[in-house]
Design an enzyme around this catalytic site. Structure first.
Site, PDB file in Angstrom:
ATOM      1  N   ILE A  68       0.847  -1.188   0.000  1.00 24.76           N
ATOM      2  CA  ILE A  68       0.000   0.000   0.000  1.00 24.76           C
ATOM      3  C   ILE A  68       0.886   1.242   0.000  1.00 24.76           C
ATOM      4  CG2 ILE A  68      -1.735   1.335   1.271  1.00 24.76           C
ATOM      5  CD1 ILE A  68      -3.031  -1.221   2.093  1.00 24.76           C
ATOM      6  N   ALA A 113       4.684   4.148   2.694  1.00 28.05           N
ATOM      7  CA  ALA A 113       4.138   2.904   2.140  1.00 28.05           C
ATOM      8  C   ALA A 113       4.329   1.790   3.161  1.00 28.05           C
ATOM      9  CB  ALA A 113       4.854   2.540   0.845  1.00 28.05           C
ATOM     10  N   LYS A 114       3.706   0.688   2.924  1.00 24.03           N
ATOM     11  CA  LYS A 114       3.964  -0.513   3.743  1.00 24.03           C
ATOM     12  C   LYS A 114       3.536  -1.724   2.934  1.00 24.03           C
ATOM     13  CE  LYS A 114       5.517  -1.327   7.944  1.00 24.03           C
ATOM     14  NZ  LYS A 114       6.480  -0.505   8.685  1.00 24.03           N
ATOM     15  N   GLY A 115       4.200  -2.847   3.183  1.00 28.51           N
ATOM     16  CA  GLY A 115       3.824  -4.066   2.475  1.00 28.51           C
ATOM     17  C   GLY A 115       3.763  -5.216   3.444  1.00 28.51           C
TER      18      GLY A 115
END
Ligand code: NAD
Length: 424
Positions: A68, A113-115
């Site tokens: 995201i 962001a982050k995943g």
């Protein structure tokens, strides 16, 4: 002993709602218009990938992965990749937004962001983890890149996974791009000072806040929850600056020593004991939840999210809380801490040392050069101290907590840049 019976602390809040409730307060104080509010709260991109990976048994399993990108207004987005069975969209969305505010509050040119991948890395072999990491990178390679979206380690991932991401991304674009990811091994373009960076930032935030509260470090008592990367470095560096660390803890329990735990000994013990403090005899064994309620000056939660909640906030005796972990205080506990006059240095400021040195890693990779650890530390200390002072002055100006002030600083910055850049 200076602690009371702990209250139960299971009161999990939705992390995205928790983030938004602070965002909303700051947006209102700033008088943010509706249009900018909507732009800033909405993630730019939410990607779900399904990754078929052959396990060692020969069976093919499909893993769900997310990335995201919350914002790229300030620059390429930056944020870790989490491997955990509980990975879910709401959590990743909140963590991505936190990265946006964190980079903005410390004034580095990155978005957030982050995943994550829903998997249990503890039950997977090296080979399975490598195939999974490569599959994830391949599926997302058009999104990732040193000028677009730069991953880093998070829960369940470390330097080996980042090396695989860098290699797979480099294969996809046909050249070696070590600035595509941070948190790499030193030999592969990692930065000196990265390992201790977050704990060091916690130390700088703690000393900055203690100065404002006029607490003498040499007379201060401190309890630290979590003895992993952040907690153990913070313990060691704070002890070096004169604080008495009377309690430390990890998943095995908490250890209390009125005269101060010998942190070097504790680290040595943990390193020789499969990474845990189980059986450590440098302090009296107490319950993990009790540590939060000890009669100390400084409390550093550096393990999990949502440990300070409306159920136990009233029992906290520390004058200062410095959030090493992400999201250790639930939104519902914020007001209780404010009413009690407890200063809380929020996560997006207190644990930003890690992303600061990640930023330095990216700069060094792009320069094709290596900085000394002295240069890394000097520059990151300056960034964090300036950010603390900026947030502190904003808190005074608006008569709000440091947490709301940090959101005000961050949202104001992103909103101003958004207005300059404009939209369609
Ligand atoms: P880590 O895995 O190295 O350490 C976590 C520690 O917490 C371990 O000692 C573990 O035993 C302990 N722990 C787990 N459950 C516990 C419990 N119930 N009570 C007490 N201790 C418990 O992780 P880390 O990298 O130190 O990260 C800790 C926190 O800091 C996380 O919230 C993370 O998101 C945040 N953070 C880390 C970094 C970084 O650079 N590592 C940067 C920013 C924020």
């Amino acid at each position: 002993m200076g602690y009371i019976e702990p209250a139960p602390i299971k009161d999990k809040e939705n992390p995205f709602e928790s983030m938004m409730s602070r965002f909303n307060i700051a947006a209102e104080i700033l008088g943010l218009d509706d249009q900018t509010y909507n732009v800033l709260k909405s993630p730019v991109k939410q990607i779900i990938v399904n990754l078929p990976v052959t396990l060692d048994s020969g069976r093919v399993e499909v893993f769900e992965g997310h990335r995201i990108i919350h914002s790229n207004i300030l620059g390429p987005s930056k944020g870790g990749i989490r491997y955990d069975p509980n990975v879910n969209i709401d959590e990743i969305k909140a963590l991505a937004a936190w990265m946006t505010w964190k980079c903005a509050v410390i004034d580095i040119p990155f978005g957030g962001a982050k995943g994550g991948i829903k998997c249990n890395p503890r039950e997977m072999s090296q080979g399975e983890l490598e195939r999974l990491t490569r599959a994830y990178t391949q599926a997302l390679h058009s999104v990732l890149g040193p000028d677009s979206d730069i991953p880093a380690p998070d829960m369940g991932t470390g330097q080996q996974e980042m090396a695989w991401v860098m290699d797979e991304y480099s294969r996809a674009v046909g050249m070696t791009v070590n600035a595509a990811v941070t948190g790499k091994p030193l030999v592969l373009g990692g930065s000196l000072g990265r390992a201790e960076a977050t704990g060091r930032g916690v130390m700088i935030s703690t000393l900055s806040a203690m100065e404002k509260l006029r607490i003498n470090p040499f007379q201060a008592r401190c309890a630290i929850q979590g003895f992993g990367n952040v907690g153990s470095w913070a313990s060691e560096l704070l002890e070096e600056r004169g604080l008495t660390i009377c309690a430390i803890s990890d998943i095995s329990g908490a250890y209390y020593n009125d005269k101060g735990v010998d942190i070097k000994k504790a680290i040595e013990y943990r390193n020789g004991n499969k990474g845990t403090l189980e059986g450590f005899n440098g302090g009296e064994r107490i319950e993990n939840d009790e540590l939060l309620l000890l009669d100390v000056d400084v409390l550093v939660p550096a393990a999990l999210e949502d440990v300070i909640t409306k159920k136990n906030a009233d029992g906290i005796k520390a004058k200062l809380i410095v959030e090493g972990a992400n999201g250790p205080t639930s939104a519902k506990a914020d007001n209780i801490l404010v009413d009690k006059g407890i200063m809380a240095v929020p996560d997006i400021l207190a644990n930003a040392g890690g992303v600061t040195v990640s930023y330095f890693e990216w700069i060094q990779n792009r320069l094709g050069y290596k900085w000394t650890s002295e240069r890394v530390n000097r520059r990151s200390d300056r960034i964090l101290k300036d950010a603390f002072n900026n947030v502190y002055n904003t808190a005074i100006l608006h008569n709000v907590s440091l947490r709301i002030a940090a959101y005000i600083v961050a949202i104001d910055k992103v909103a101003k840049i958004y207005k300059f850049r404009g939209g369609y």
